[in-house]
Design a protein around this motif. Structure first.
Motif, PDB file in Angstrom:
ATOM      1  N   GLY A  69       0.807  -1.208   0.000  1.00 50.18           N
ATOM      2  CA  GLY A  69       0.000   0.000   0.000  1.00 50.18           C
ATOM      3  C   GLY A  69       0.838   1.253   0.000  1.00 50.18           C
ATOM      4  N   GLN A  70       0.191   2.365   0.307  1.00 48.44           N
ATOM      5  CA  GLN A  70       0.845   3.661   0.381  1.00 48.44           C
ATOM      6  C   GLN A  70       0.423   4.353   1.668  1.00 48.44           C
ATOM      7  N   ALA A  71       1.362   5.118   2.223  1.00 48.20           N
ATOM      8  CA  ALA A  71       1.095   5.874   3.441  1.00 48.20           C
ATOM      9  C   ALA A  71       1.660   7.279   3.292  1.00 48.20           C
ATOM     10  N   VAL A  72       0.971   8.228   3.870  1.00 46.28           N
ATOM     11  CA  VAL A  72       1.433   9.610   3.828  1.00 46.28           C
ATOM     12  C   VAL A  72       2.571   9.803   4.839  1.00 46.28           C
ATOM     13  N   ARG A  73       2.481   9.144   5.989  1.00 45.12           N
ATOM     14  CA  ARG A  73       3.487   9.296   7.050  1.00 45.12           C
ATOM     15  C   ARG A  73       4.380   8.059   7.140  1.00 45.12           C
ATOM     16  N   LEU A 102       6.738  13.866   0.026  1.00 50.07           N
ATOM     17  CA  LEU A 102       6.212  15.122   0.555  1.00 50.07           C
ATOM     18  C   LEU A 102       5.991  16.090  -0.598  1.00 50.07           C
ATOM     19  N   SER A 103       4.812  16.655  -0.660  1.00 47.90           N
ATOM     20  CA  SER A 103       4.499  17.575  -1.744  1.00 47.90           C
ATOM     21  C   SER A 103       3.340  18.477  -1.326  1.00 47.90           C
ATOM     22  N   ASN A 105       1.709  20.393  -3.230  1.00 52.99           N
ATOM     23  CA  ASN A 105       0.695  20.274  -4.270  1.00 52.99           C
ATOM     24  C   ASN A 105      -0.163  19.026  -4.045  1.00 52.99           C
ATOM     25  N   ASP A 106       0.472  17.893  -3.709  1.00 51.52           N
ATOM     26  CA  ASP A 106      -0.298  16.678  -3.417  1.00 51.52           C
ATOM     27  C   ASP A 106      -1.200  16.883  -2.201  1.00 51.52           C
ATOM     28  N   ASP A 107      -0.701  17.578  -1.190  1.00 48.67           N
ATOM     29  CA  ASP A 107      -1.524  17.853  -0.005  1.00 48.67           C
ATOM     30  C   ASP A 107      -2.753  18.678  -0.377  1.00 48.67           C
ATOM     31  N   ARG A 108      -2.566  19.666  -1.237  1.00 55.12           N
ATOM     32  CA  ARG A 108      -3.678  20.498  -1.682  1.00 55.12           C
ATOM     33  C   ARG A 108      -4.698  19.655  -2.450  1.00 55.12           C
ATOM     34  N   ASN A 140      -0.454  10.792  -5.554  1.00 54.94           N
ATOM     35  CA  ASN A 140       0.981  10.624  -5.748  1.00 54.94           C
ATOM     36  C   ASN A 140       1.389  11.406  -6.990  1.00 54.94           C
ATOM     37  N   ASN A 141       2.179  12.443  -6.793  1.00 54.93           N
ATOM     38  CA  ASN A 141       2.665  13.284  -7.892  1.00 54.93           C
ATOM     39  C   ASN A 141       1.534  13.836  -8.744  1.00 54.93           C
ATOM     40  N   GLY A 142       0.468  14.289  -8.114  1.00 54.69           N
ATOM     41  CA  GLY A 142      -0.642  14.902  -8.820  1.00 54.69           C
ATOM     42  C   GLY A 142      -1.659  13.940  -9.392  1.00 54.69           C
ATOM     43  N   ASN A 143      -1.447  12.647  -9.240  1.00 55.77           N
ATOM     44  CA  ASN A 143      -2.369  11.624  -9.739  1.00 55.77           C
ATOM     45  C   ASN A 143      -3.208  11.091  -8.580  1.00 55.77           C
ATOM     46  N   ILE A 144      -4.511  11.031  -8.785  1.00 59.83           N
ATOM     47  CA  ILE A 144      -5.433  10.576  -7.749  1.00 59.83           C
ATOM     48  C   ILE A 144      -5.829   9.132  -8.038  1.00 59.83           C
ATOM     49  N   ARG A 145      -5.810   8.300  -6.978  1.00 59.70           N
ATOM     50  CA  ARG A 145      -6.335   6.948  -7.076  1.00 59.70           C
ATOM     51  C   ARG A 145      -7.343   6.769  -5.950  1.00 59.70           C
ATOM     52  N   LEU A 146      -8.540   6.366  -6.296  1.00 66.51           N
ATOM     53  CA  LEU A 146      -9.570   6.096  -5.302  1.00 66.51           C
ATOM     54  C   LEU A 146      -9.575   4.606  -5.017  1.00 66.51           C
TER      55      LEU A 146
END
Length: 181
Positions: A69-73, A102-103, A105-108, A140-146
Motif C-alpha cells: 500500500g501507500q502511506a502519507v506518514r 512530501l508535496s 501540491n499533493d496535499d492540496r 501521488n505526484n498529482g495523480n489521484i487513485r480512489l
C-alpha cells in the motif's frame, strides 16, 4: 514525452496488478476466514494514524505476511509492521508499504478531493460518518487513485466524477469496488 507517458501508464498498470491480490483492512472478510487474517485486519484498522489518505493491504502466505500500500506518514509504515509482527502466529513480515513523497501540491489535491467527495450529500451521508471512511484517496505526484468499497455503481461513479473535478490533478484512477462483488 511519449516514452515518459508510456512508462507512467505501464508503471500504473504494474502497480494496480501488484495490489490486486491483497486483503484490505477496511473491507470485511468472509465469515469463514481464518483467525490470523482477522487479527491482522483488526490491528491495521486500530492504527491511530491510519486515515483516508492512506491505503494499506496485506497478503498471507502460511505464517508470512506481506504488507502493501501507500502511506502519507513514514511512521504509519513502521507502525503497521510492528503491530503485525507481534500477532500470534506471524513468523515474518515483509513491508512493501510505500511512503508517498512530501508535496504541498499533493496535499492540496488530497484536501480538495476529500472536500469534493465527502462534501457531496449523496456520499457524505453514507460514507463520511465512519471512524475510517471506506473511500480512500491516494495522491501521488498529482495523480489521484480512489481505493475502497462503495455500496453501488452510482456511488462509484459519483466519487469518480467528483475526483475528476479537482483542479490541478493530472489523472484519476477509480479503483473503488462495489460491496459484495
Amino acid at each position: 514525452m511519449k516514452n515518459i507517458l508510456k512508462a507512467f501508464f505501464a508503471g500504473t498498470f504494474l502497480l494496480s496488478a501488484a495490489f490486486a491480490q491483497h486483503n484490505d483492512p477496511y473491507t470485511s472478510g468472509a465469515p469463514n476466514e481464518n483467525r490470523l487474517i482477522k487479527d491482522i485486519r483488526h490491528e491495521l484498522l486500530m492504527l491511530p494514524y491510519y486515515g483516508v489518505f492512506d491505503d494499506l493491504g496485506f497478503s498471507v502466505d502460511g505464517t508470512a505476511v506481506t504488507l502493501v500500500g501507500q502511506a502519507v506518514r513514514p511512521t504509519l509504515r513502521s507502525d503497521a509492521e510492528n503491530v503485525v509482527k507481534h500477532i500470534e502466529g506471524v513468523t515474518s513480515v515483509v513491508n512493501k508499504i510505500e511512503v508517498l513523497p512530501l508535496s504541498p501540491n499533493d496535499d492540496r489535491i488530497r484536501m480538495a478531493t476529500y472536500r469534493a467527495i465527502y462534501g457531496d450529500s449523496a456520499l457524505s451521508a453514507r460514507y463520511g460518518y465512519r471512524a475510517l471512511p471506506s473511500i480512500h484517496i491516494i495522491v501521488n505526484n498529482g495523480n489521484i487513485r480512489l481505493e475502497g468499497v462503495v455500496a453501488n455503481e452510482g456511488d462509484r461513479n459519483i466519487a469518480g466524477i467528483r475526483a475528476n473535478g479537482v483542479q490541478g490533478a493530472f489523472a484519476v484512477d477509480n479503483q473503488l469496488r462495489i460491496e459484495g462483488r
